[in-house]
Write an enzyme that holds these catalytic residues in place. Structure first.
Site, PDB file in Angstrom:
ATOM      1  N   GLY A  44       2.393   2.390  10.736  1.00  0.00           N
ATOM      2  CA  GLY A  44       3.356   3.170  10.747  1.00  0.00           C
ATOM      3  C   GLY A  44       4.118   4.019  12.212  1.00  0.00           C
ATOM      4  N   SER A  77       3.825  -2.278  10.219  1.00  0.00           N
ATOM      5  CA  SER A  77       5.354  -2.096  10.814  1.00  0.00           C
ATOM      6  C   SER A  77       5.619  -3.091   9.980  1.00  0.00           C
ATOM      7  CB  SER A  77       5.432  -1.697  11.976  1.00  0.00           C
ATOM      8  OG  SER A  77       5.324  -1.022  11.955  1.00  0.00           O
ATOM      9  N   ASN A 134       0.912  -1.166   0.185  1.00  0.00           N
ATOM     10  CA  ASN A 134      -0.128   0.280   0.089  1.00  0.00           C
ATOM     11  C   ASN A 134       0.574   1.148   0.190  1.00  0.00           C
ATOM     12  OD1 ASN A 134      -1.660   1.769   0.456  1.00  0.00           O
ATOM     13  ND2 ASN A 134      -2.214   1.699   2.569  1.00  0.00           N
ATOM     14  N   GLU A 165      -4.868  -5.044  10.059  1.00  0.00           N
ATOM     15  CA  GLU A 165      -3.710  -4.124  11.085  1.00  0.00           C
ATOM     16  C   GLU A 165      -4.226  -3.388  12.334  1.00  0.00           C
ATOM     17  OE1 GLU A 165      -1.899  -2.876   6.701  1.00  0.00           O
ATOM     18  OE2 GLU A 165      -3.497  -2.092   7.429  1.00  0.00           O
ATOM     19  N   GLU A 211      -6.643   5.001   8.141  1.00  0.00           N
ATOM     20  CA  GLU A 211      -6.455   5.807   7.647  1.00  0.00           C
ATOM     21  C   GLU A 211      -7.909   6.705   7.651  1.00  0.00           C
ATOM     22  OE1 GLU A 211      -3.038   5.506   5.616  1.00  0.00           O
ATOM     23  OE2 GLU A 211      -1.889   5.321   7.315  1.00  0.00           O
ATOM     24  N   HIS A 243      -9.292   1.116   5.320  1.00  0.00           N
ATOM     25  CA  HIS A 243      -8.281   1.185   5.750  1.00  0.00           C
ATOM     26  C   HIS A 243      -8.253   2.465   7.382  1.00  0.00           C
ATOM     27  CE1 HIS A 243      -4.012   2.810   5.916  1.00  0.00           C
ATOM     28  NE2 HIS A 243      -3.725   1.813   5.217  1.00  0.00           N
ATOM     29  N   LYS A 283       0.407   4.559  -0.065  1.00  0.00           N
ATOM     30  CA  LYS A 283      -0.482   5.688   0.341  1.00  0.00           C
ATOM     31  C   LYS A 283      -0.184   6.456  -0.397  1.00  0.00           C
ATOM     32  CE  LYS A 283      -0.072   3.786   4.965  1.00  0.00           C
ATOM     33  NZ  LYS A 283       0.516   4.008   5.947  1.00  0.00           N
TER      34      LYS A 283
END
Ligand code: PGA
Length: 261
Positions: free
Chosen positions: A179, A219, A11, A173, A105, A103, A13
């Site tokens: 991240g 990560s 991904n 996740e 985010e 996701h 992003k």
């Protein structure tokens, strides 16, 4: 051993314009070819920004690179006055196979709740795209409810109320691991993936549960991927930061090498 084909998904992003995207995909293919990679042993998918999809699709097609193409989001609508949105039909036309849905985010910065994620899952099914449904708990939820409750709830919500389920992938996740450099242990990841699979078996069918690929994300790097993929509960990984570096991502795609060492 499960007979599910491992899926390694990158991904990107909001990184890399279409020229940088071409350079990365070429470098990734060269790196894997040089290493004598067996493309049939694992499915590799890249999820570039929308503006890169056409260029990456053309490159993959022309050079016959065995990567699958994914998009990072889709609209729940078909077409019309939805400025800035991208319809599932547009993605399908570009040979996009996968699409990320929900996701963390998107859930946190764009207020995508379970209802929106369910509607986007439906839009993906409708257009023959495979939704990669992202689920995971925040640190606060982890402390209050344990690791599995929220991911299981989000999975069942995304899969509810469809006339028929198409193929889908779940990506577990933990939000606190995205991240941040903090990773769930392989045991924690495997336990939550197993709980998600059990919940799918109960709510839908053991056959659907057995056929579904469940990934871990958060990560992941070449140095830690083998731990996650040792468990038969974890069918692959969704990689953010480390997918932007060809050598690093190639190291993740070639995880079997690490496992057998
Ligand atoms: P990360 O991101 O690998 O940079 O933690 C994972 C993701 O958001 O899919």
């Amino acid at each position: 051993m499960s007979n599910r084909l491992p899926l390694i998904a990158g991904n990107w992003k909001m990184n890399l314009d279409h020229q940088q995207a071409i350079a990365l995909v070429q470098k990734l293919a060269w790196t894997l070819n040089d290493a004598g990679h067996d493309y049939k042993s694992v499915e590799t998918a890249v999820f570039p920004p929308f503006t890169d999809l056409r260029s990456v699709q053309t490159l993959i097609d022309a050079d016959k690179i065995e990567f699958s193409l994914g998009a990072q989001d889709l609209s729940k609508h078909e077409s019309g006055a939805f400025t800035g949105e991208i319809a599932g039909s547009f993605l399908k036309k570009l040979d996009v196979k996968f699409v990320l849905v929900g996701h963390s985010e998107r859930r946190s910065y764009h207020n995508e709740n379970d209802e929106v994620v369910q509607a986007k899952t439906a839009a993906a099914f409708k257009h023959g795209l495979i939704p990669v449904i992202c689920v995971g708990e925040t640190l606060e939820e982890l402390e209050n409810e344990g690791a599995a409750a929220v991911p299981v709830r989000q999975t069942l919500a995304a899969l509810a109320n469809h006339a028929e389920l198409g193929e889908f992938v779940i990506a577990y996740e933990p939000v606190w691991a995205i991240g941040t450099g903090k990773v769930a242990t392989p045991e924690e990841a495997a336990q939550v993936c197993a709980k998600i699979r059990e919940a799918i078996a109960d709510a839908h069918s053991p056959e659907v549960a057995a056929a579904t690929r469940i990934l871990y994300g958060g990560s992941v790097k070449a140095a830690n991927v083998a731990g996650f993929l040792k468990s038969t509960e974890v069918d692959g990984v969704l990689v953010g930061g480390a997918s932007l570096d060809a050598e690093e991502f190639a190291g993740i795609v070639r995880f079997q090498k690490h496992i057998s060492l």
